[in-house]
Write a protein that holds these residues in place. Structure first.
Motif, PDB file in Angstrom:
ATOM      1  N   ALA A  22       0.821  -1.223   0.000  1.00 35.09           N
ATOM      2  CA  ALA A  22       0.000   0.000   0.000  1.00 35.09           C
ATOM      3  C   ALA A  22       0.845   1.258   0.000  1.00 35.09           C
ATOM      4  CB  ALA A  22      -0.911   0.009   1.235  1.00 35.09           C
ATOM      5  N   ASN A 512     -10.765   5.701  -5.052  1.00 35.63           N
ATOM      6  CA  ASN A 512     -10.172   5.516  -3.736  1.00 35.63           C
ATOM      7  C   ASN A 512      -9.966   6.868  -3.069  1.00 35.63           C
ATOM      8  OD1 ASN A 512     -10.011   2.783  -4.320  1.00 35.63           O
ATOM      9  ND2 ASN A 512      -7.863   2.885  -4.964  1.00 35.63           N
ATOM     10  N   GLY A 519      -4.773  -1.443   4.214  1.00 36.39           N
ATOM     11  CA  GLY A 519      -6.113  -1.975   4.032  1.00 36.39           C
ATOM     12  C   GLY A 519      -6.768  -1.404   2.801  1.00 36.39           C
ATOM     13  N   LYS A 520      -8.058  -1.597   2.692  1.00 35.18           N
ATOM     14  CA  LYS A 520      -8.803  -1.150   1.524  1.00 35.18           C
ATOM     15  C   LYS A 520      -9.242   0.299   1.702  1.00 35.18           C
ATOM     16  CE  LYS A 520     -12.562  -2.536  -1.538  1.00 35.18           C
ATOM     17  NZ  LYS A 520     -13.665  -3.510  -1.763  1.00 35.18           N
ATOM     18  N   GLU A 522     -11.376   3.707   1.316  1.00 32.55           N
ATOM     19  CA  GLU A 522     -12.800   4.008   1.213  1.00 32.55           C
ATOM     20  C   GLU A 522     -13.129   4.454  -0.211  1.00 32.55           C
ATOM     21  OE1 GLU A 522     -16.027   7.233   3.031  1.00 32.55           O
ATOM     22  OE2 GLU A 522     -14.018   7.062   3.911  1.00 32.55           O
ATOM     23  N   GLN A 523     -14.240   3.991  -0.734  1.00 38.39           N
ATOM     24  CA  GLN A 523     -14.665   4.342  -2.078  1.00 38.39           C
ATOM     25  C   GLN A 523     -15.643   5.515  -2.020  1.00 38.39           C
ATOM     26  OE1 GLN A 523     -14.040   2.149  -5.313  1.00 38.39           O
ATOM     27  NE2 GLN A 523     -12.255   2.231  -3.978  1.00 38.39           N
TER      28      GLN A 523
END
Length: 551
Positions: A22, A512, A519-520, A522-523
């Motif tokens: 990341a 993004n 981590g992923k 937020e969209q």
């Protein structure tokens, strides 16, 4: 402050809670010109000038705009670049540098009576009359900490702390002190982790050179390497991780420079280079100081910015800038450290008074102790009809909530209508459209523009890819200059409105949210990150300008 994106990447990489993958958004393999943008991992050459529909990359349609404008007359537009300095002898810029025709070179006189001697190509507000130049400076946080520490911890400070009228200032001091100590510790910790990573890189390199019996080895060599030796496999894994995240020997050299500069200069409480300039620093109304060395000792950033705006489009060299009929006025005011409000204000006044129609400002900081002086200069530019374009910053933060200076919002709470605040977008049409490093704000950031992997000019006839909102701002300045060149009757506020209204909207695309720390991400929609929810587009802007001109 000029903040490179690799600095943010180091911060993310060295956070122990962040997954290594990341840390950086980009990888290194090449995609073809017509490959869908959401599958590209490497930007095509000249991508920021390409078209989202015809070329399948999220450029600003510069070439399409010029095809539309073919055979139409244009007027030369002056764009001032307030920055670290520019290599005015660069092969792709030398014919595009502004020249003060009222000044006689080298005669040591102020021929045009503007207060600046031999300002042939602009002015340097961070240089001295003796020819010396400021290269490094402290952060504004450091300067404020020293100022308030001396006040509240010096002689008589204990009494001041208890005075009611000093309550607000003492609270500010406590916050400044805490922020400074936090940043200093984070920098020291990151430098320690950086050194460990650098050691691991050097050790892995030595092991693999011995294993492969090669002084130089490729990524393909690593991928094909098979071994039962645990040490060799660990070295291989380290080098593959480094390659994935674009860490090279040059990256570590840059990193060493960054951390040493930050600790030696930016956060050094005892460092103050202002004696080089020799001005009365307390007098924000003082204007006539500095020298005419517009290149200085730290010109890579400014040279890169200038190339994006106006690199020669017809010489078959290097790159093509956005604006074809432009002259770059060089105003040096940004050191390796935080720019000072007095210099920023004077740089704006100088640019306006000497004929700039657009001013590019690819810098920013968290504190502005002389904001009133900068506000007055910004208001002056607005009253004179000059377009101001500012980079939103590379901290991955929401500047609706966190302060970022200079700003289009003045101390009286009103925003000027000649200011365009720009975030950085990438070539991808996918969720990675917005640079992970870019600041954002539904109210504060007007629009996004290409700012990832932008190839442009650097000193000594060089070219280099850089990323940052510092690259996105000059893309927007270039489009502003293009509009004023072909539609010279446009006013500054009209240029502002045209660029915002013509921004290329990416309907329903979830992107993004910048600044995700592991981590992923937020969209969100682009409309949640900016005023327009769009990316600057020269072709659409030209069509809109034409329709307004025909009314």
């Amino acid at each position: 402050m000029i903040k490179s994106t690799y600095i943010l990447a180091f911060g993310l990489l060295f956070n122990p809670f962040i997954k290594p993958e990341a840390a950086l958004a980009r990888t290194t393999f090449t995609g073809g010109k017509t490959t869908p943008a959401d599958t590209l991992a490497k930007a095509p050459a000249n991508w920021f000038n390409l078209d989202p529909q015809e070329n399948q990359v999220m450029g600003v349609s510069t070439e399409k705009a010029y095809e539309y404008l073919k055979n139409r007359p244009s007027k030369t537009v002056v764009v001032a670049v307030i920055d670290s300095g520019i290599d005015i002898a660069h092969e792709d810029l030398k014919d595009k540098i502004w020249r003060n025709e009222k000044e006689i070179p080298g005669n040591g006189q102020d021929d045009d009576k503007n207060g600046y001697v031999d300002d042939i190509h602009g002015w340097n507000f961070i240089g001295g009359k003796d020819g010396r130049n400021v290269e490094h400076d402290t952060q504004e946080l450091t300067r404020l900490y020293v100022q308030l520490r001396d006040k509240f911890e010096g002689p008589g400070g204990a009494k001041l702390q208890k005075k009611r009228k000093e309550k607000e200032n003492f609270a500010l001091y406590q916050k400044i002190k805490a922020d400074y100590e936090k940043e200093l510790k984070e920098t020291q910790d990151q430098y320690s982790q950086f050194q460990q990573l650098q050691g691991a890189y050097e050790n892995a390199t030595a092991i693999l050179k011995n294993q492969l019996n090669k002084e130089d080895f490729t990524l393909e060599d690593l991928q094909q390497l098979k071994s039962t030796n645990q040490q060799v496999n660990q070295a291989k894994a380290i080098m593959l991780f480094m390659a994935e995240n674009n860490f090279t020997k040059e990256t570590f050299t840059e990193g060493e420079d960054y951390f040493m500069n930050k600790l030696k200069y930016n956060l050094n409480l005892n460092y103050n280079p202002r004696d080089i300039v020799g001005d009365d620093y307390s007098n924000v109304k003082e204007k006539h100081y500095g020298n005419n060395d517009v290149t200085g000792a730290f010109a890579e950033h400014g040279t890169h910015v200038a190339g994006i705006i106006g690199a020669n489009r017809t010489n078959n060299l290097g790159i093509k800038g956005i604006a074809d009929n432009v002259r770059i006025m060089v105003v040096r005011a940004v050191p390796n450290g935080d720019e000072r409000d007095k210099d920023v204000a004077n740089a704006i006044y100088y640019a306006v008074d000497n004929g700039a129609q657009v001013i590019n400002m690819s810098f920013g900081k968290e504190y502005s102790p002389q904001k009133e002086a900068v506000d007055a200069a910004v208001k002056y530019a607005a009253d004179k009809g000059v377009v101001l374009v500012h980079a939103a910053g590379n901290d991955g933060k929401n500047i609706d909530q966190e302060k970022n200076y200079p700003s289009k919002v003045l101390a009286n709470g009103k925003a000027v209508n000649n200011w365009i605040e720009v975030g950085a977008s990438s070539f991808s049409g996918s969720g990675k459209l917005v640079g992970n490093f870019s600041n954002y704000g539904k109210k504060s950031v007007d629009v996004f523009a290409p700012g990832v992997d932008i190839n442009s000019t650097i000193p000594k006839q060089g070219y280099k890819e850089n990323s940052g909102t510092s690259m996105a701002a000059p893309v927007t300045s270039g489009v502003s200059a293009l509009l004023l060149s072909y539609f010279p009757n446009l006013k500054a506020e009209q240029v502002h409105d045209i660029i915002l209204q013509s921004a290329y909207k990416v309907q329903d695309l979830k992107v993004n949210k910048p600044g995700a720390e592991g981590g992923k991400a937020e969209q969100v929609t682009l409309g949640e990150l900016s005023v327009t929810g769009g990316v600057v587009n020269a072709y659409e802007a030209v069509k809109l300008a034409e329709s307004l001109s025909n009314k």
